[in-house]
Design a protein around this motif. Sequence first.
Motif, PDB file in Angstrom:
ATOM      1  N   LYS A  58      42.955  29.706  51.633  1.00 51.58           N
ATOM      2  CA  LYS A  58      41.730  30.444  51.958  1.00 51.58           C
ATOM      3  C   LYS A  58      41.024  30.926  50.697  1.00 51.58           C
ATOM      4  N   SER A  59      41.773  31.581  49.818  1.00 49.57           N
ATOM      5  CA  SER A  59      41.154  32.080  48.585  1.00 49.57           C
ATOM      6  C   SER A  59      40.815  30.938  47.634  1.00 49.57           C
ATOM      7  N   ALA A  60      41.596  29.847  47.668  1.00 55.35           N
ATOM      8  CA  ALA A  60      41.324  28.708  46.777  1.00 55.35           C
ATOM      9  C   ALA A  60      39.961  28.096  47.077  1.00 55.35           C
ATOM     10  N   ARG A  61      39.657  27.862  48.346  1.00 60.08           N
ATOM     11  CA  ARG A  61      38.365  27.239  48.670  1.00 60.08           C
ATOM     12  C   ARG A  61      37.203  28.185  48.405  1.00 60.08           C
ATOM     13  N   ILE A  62      37.434  29.493  48.553  1.00 64.35           N
ATOM     14  CA  ILE A  62      36.383  30.457  48.214  1.00 64.35           C
ATOM     15  C   ILE A  62      36.077  30.416  46.716  1.00 64.35           C
TER      16      ILE A  62
ATOM     17  N   LYS B   5      44.725  37.938  57.396  1.00 62.91           N
ATOM     18  CA  LYS B   5      43.542  38.477  58.071  1.00 62.91           C
ATOM     19  C   LYS B   5      42.495  39.025  57.094  1.00 62.91           C
ATOM     20  N   GLU B   6      42.772  38.931  55.801  1.00 67.10           N
ATOM     21  CA  GLU B   6      41.781  39.377  54.821  1.00 67.10           C
ATOM     22  C   GLU B   6      40.523  38.519  54.967  1.00 67.10           C
ATOM     23  N   HIS B   7      39.404  39.138  55.255  1.00 64.11           N
ATOM     24  CA  HIS B   7      38.174  38.403  55.547  1.00 64.11           C
ATOM     25  C   HIS B   7      37.656  37.679  54.318  1.00 64.11           C
ATOM     26  N   TRP B   8      37.038  36.536  54.547  1.00 66.20           N
ATOM     27  CA  TRP B   8      36.525  35.731  53.438  1.00 66.20           C
ATOM     28  C   TRP B   8      35.439  36.488  52.675  1.00 66.20           C
ATOM     29  N   TYR B   9      34.624  37.258  53.415  1.00 69.25           N
ATOM     30  CA  TYR B   9      33.551  37.981  52.732  1.00 69.25           C
ATOM     31  C   TYR B   9      34.113  39.134  51.907  1.00 69.25           C
ATOM     32  N   SER B  10      35.266  39.686  52.316  1.00 69.68           N
ATOM     33  CA  SER B  10      35.901  40.734  51.533  1.00 69.68           C
ATOM     34  C   SER B  10      36.402  40.177  50.205  1.00 69.68           C
ATOM     35  N   ILE B  11      37.055  39.018  50.269  1.00 63.39           N
ATOM     36  CA  ILE B  11      37.527  38.363  49.044  1.00 63.39           C
ATOM     37  C   ILE B  11      36.342  38.016  48.154  1.00 63.39           C
ATOM     38  N   THR B  12      35.299  37.448  48.773  1.00 63.29           N
ATOM     39  CA  THR B  12      34.134  37.007  48.005  1.00 63.29           C
ATOM     40  C   THR B  12      33.458  38.165  47.283  1.00 63.29           C
ATOM     41  N   LEU B  13      33.240  39.256  47.994  1.00 69.68           N
ATOM     42  CA  LEU B  13      32.556  40.401  47.382  1.00 69.68           C
ATOM     43  C   LEU B  13      33.378  41.023  46.265  1.00 69.68           C
ATOM     44  N   GLN B  14      34.694  41.133  46.494  1.00 72.22           N
ATOM     45  CA  GLN B  14      35.546  41.759  45.490  1.00 72.22           C
ATOM     46  C   GLN B  14      35.673  40.901  44.235  1.00 72.22           C
ATOM     47  N   VAL B  15      35.654  39.576  44.410  1.00 68.00           N
ATOM     48  CA  VAL B  15      35.787  38.676  43.259  1.00 68.00           C
ATOM     49  C   VAL B  15      34.437  38.432  42.595  1.00 68.00           C
TER      50      VAL B  15
END
Length: 510
Positions: free
Chosen positions: A400-404, A87-97
Amino acid sequence: MVVYPYSEDNLDPKITISVLSDKIPDMPDNQLTVSTILSISSDIPPKELEAENVKVESLYNGKSLESIKSIAISEAEAEVAAETIEKEHWYSITLQVFIPFMIAGIGTIGAGIVLGNVEEYEVFKEVKALYILVPSIIGLKGNLDMCLASRLSTQAHMGTMKSKRELFKMIVGNVGLVQVQAIVASCLVAIFAVAASALVNGGFDWEHALLLSASGILTATMSCFILDFVLIAVIIITHKMKLNPDNVATPFAASIGDVVSLLVLSSWASLLYSIHETHPWVMVAILGVYIVLVLPVWVLIVRKNKYTKKVLTHGWTPVLCALIISGMGGLVLDSAVDQFTGFVVFQPIINGIGGNLVSVQASRISTMLHKTSLMGVIPPHTQQWVWPWKALIRGVLPAKSARILVLMMIPGQAVFLFVADLIYNEGVSCVEPAFALTYIGVSLIQIMLLLYIAHIIIHTMWRFKMDPDNSAIPYLTALGDLLGSSLLLLAFMFLREIHQEYNPIILANE
């Protein structure tokens, strides 16, 4: 209760039952299974579980009773951990990375500019083996720091950092471990650089070998020591801020590491080169102090630390194999530097960005496995062997994180390409559309290969009971160096064939 499909051959029932006999007096010897241990371990008194002097032959190879408690994962806990990751949102991963990714990109640009400038130093012109040493030393520093980041990020997720005493032990043990690995590996990589250069360019010089060994060991130990404490502070702060250290720590580890390592290496190499003929004993003294005095002290500290003593004896294969792979990337750099002007500017960028992003993915997958499964068991929300599109686009949880990361790489590399070009050419852009498209194309191939290889390697290591935190990242970053250098060389060769090669302002002025 989660029941994992282990064979009873993995257990020694007699030893285990002798410890737990007061809990299960009527259980036959042949009925003790992993699921039994999971179901009864929560009933054992905490004092007995925390007694470090009580040992059992549990799942595989001699664990303490505390280890049995640590694998008592209830179904609810496993499901909550998996759902939290899912459930970790894509925008959360994106912003943090994204922020550490951009900072890391600035660091790789700086490394490229520094390498482009130091190639004019006399030591780089006379000691060709330095070009083989550069990717290996940078790769070594990155491997050691990113492994440290991955280990500490996992410990943060597992809740071990709540105790200040345990946190102190973790910091001392990990910093000492990195120093031991840096001293040994930097000497070995210097020998490899000299030997490889002798085979390629002809001739062997003992003074050059001493120069490379001394400058390499000084660079590796000093840069790692300073950057490790910065990295530890980042992990602790991000964890307290409820951010995911896996997303932040590994790219931040490389953000300034490459440029700092290059500056330190070029400075020490230049200084030692200026005295290598008149005072060669200085280089011998440096090596003697590190090997005879510093190394044994760190080994003693690490051997007594419960968090790192196992890695000290079993964590060398990935580091040494990675050095060989990075050394092959150094040979590519050594062969390309005289053929293509500007190659040294973009080589650290493509290598650094690829290594940073795959390290983020490796750290995330490792943490996921630690939180939702037992060592040796692939959890149901992921798979060991999958098709590339399932690992990179959609099909398993890590996709999910791979495609981001893939989508983030494309605009990121474009920005870094033009910024590096402008800085290198003093404000004049020399990038043609053909060069930009080719560069981004090979960068895309590199990151997709790395992410897919990461998925396979990490799951395979986990299946064979190897901790990915200690083993995966060195292989992946070294492969990133080799793939990045090789693909970039192919791109430059392709552009030359179609008469669209990169022509910096330096070449135009000549």
